[in-house]
Write an enzyme that holds these catalytic residues in place. Sequence first.
Site: not given
Length: 343
Positions: A243, A239, A214
Amino acid sequence: MSSIRVSFHFNLQVGSSSVSARLYRGAKSAKMGASHLCLHYCYYQSAAGFAAFHRTAKALISKPSSTFLCRRRHHHRCLYRNTASAASAACNTSKEIRSTDLVALEFAELNLPVSNKITGKLGHARIRQHVNPLSSSFTVPVPIPDWSEVYKDPTLPLMVDIGSGSGRFLIWLARRNPDSGNYLGLEIRQKLVKRAEFWVQELALSNIHFLFANASVSFKQLVSSYPGPLMLVSILCPDPHFKKKHHKRRVVQKPLVDSIIDYLMPGGKVFVQSDVLEVALDMRKQFDAESKVLQHIDTIDPTVPCDSEGWVLNNPMGIRTEREIHSEFEGANIYRRMYQKKI
């Protein structure tokens, strides 16, 4: 003689000459003997750009009897036809090129192992397209590798690709530049990392490495431990996490931006792009805010083509990412920015 109907979908906003070159290279490498070449694209450039694209398609057919048909609209549908073989079109099978075929053409020179060989080595499993980087399983920093074991020369300048995906983009760069730099891909989907590392081993490359990590958690400790300078950081089509409540999952956050700036060498570059305008604007806002340290490339080199809103028109890396290929195939825009750290 079989007749092949070939369709290409392009957005000419990325630059007519580069698109024409890719079209020509792709079709030639596939050794297509096409009697029909259908071109579907969105056109935003000048008439000169359209003419260049026209010449490329004509060259692919390469017959004196070829004809050109076009309806001048915002969305064009063009047909370049070899009339000598057109009669056979009705009684022969047709093949339409898909975006996955264009990906294969773009990276054909890598000659990567076929999927069944990879499946035999790594097993077959579905790869998730989206993951939550805030999940507890991704909050532990990745162990720092022994750089002298990872790279043949760990003092070479380093490029880090955050969200390296399949790895083809980075592998292509590493193979093209075996002695001038090292390449590190950080990817949060472990199966993609395993496959990319398998390809690296198969190609016997000693200047590239992939890590299941990550970047928001591990980037700082990785680059701070690297013996050589950090020359380039790329964040390409991350990505989008559409939302609003998920925006905190986006990879470009203030702590990561600060780490990139802190460890980037003077003259080093940051390259970001997205096919989602909202995401591109978000990344742009955060890097533009560091104007005391970073300059956009067009203020340094006026020859770099940008549109009126400051987006870089062409991919400066010499190769497109897979997401970029898929998006341009669908007619989407790619929004790019490249920054350089002040010397």
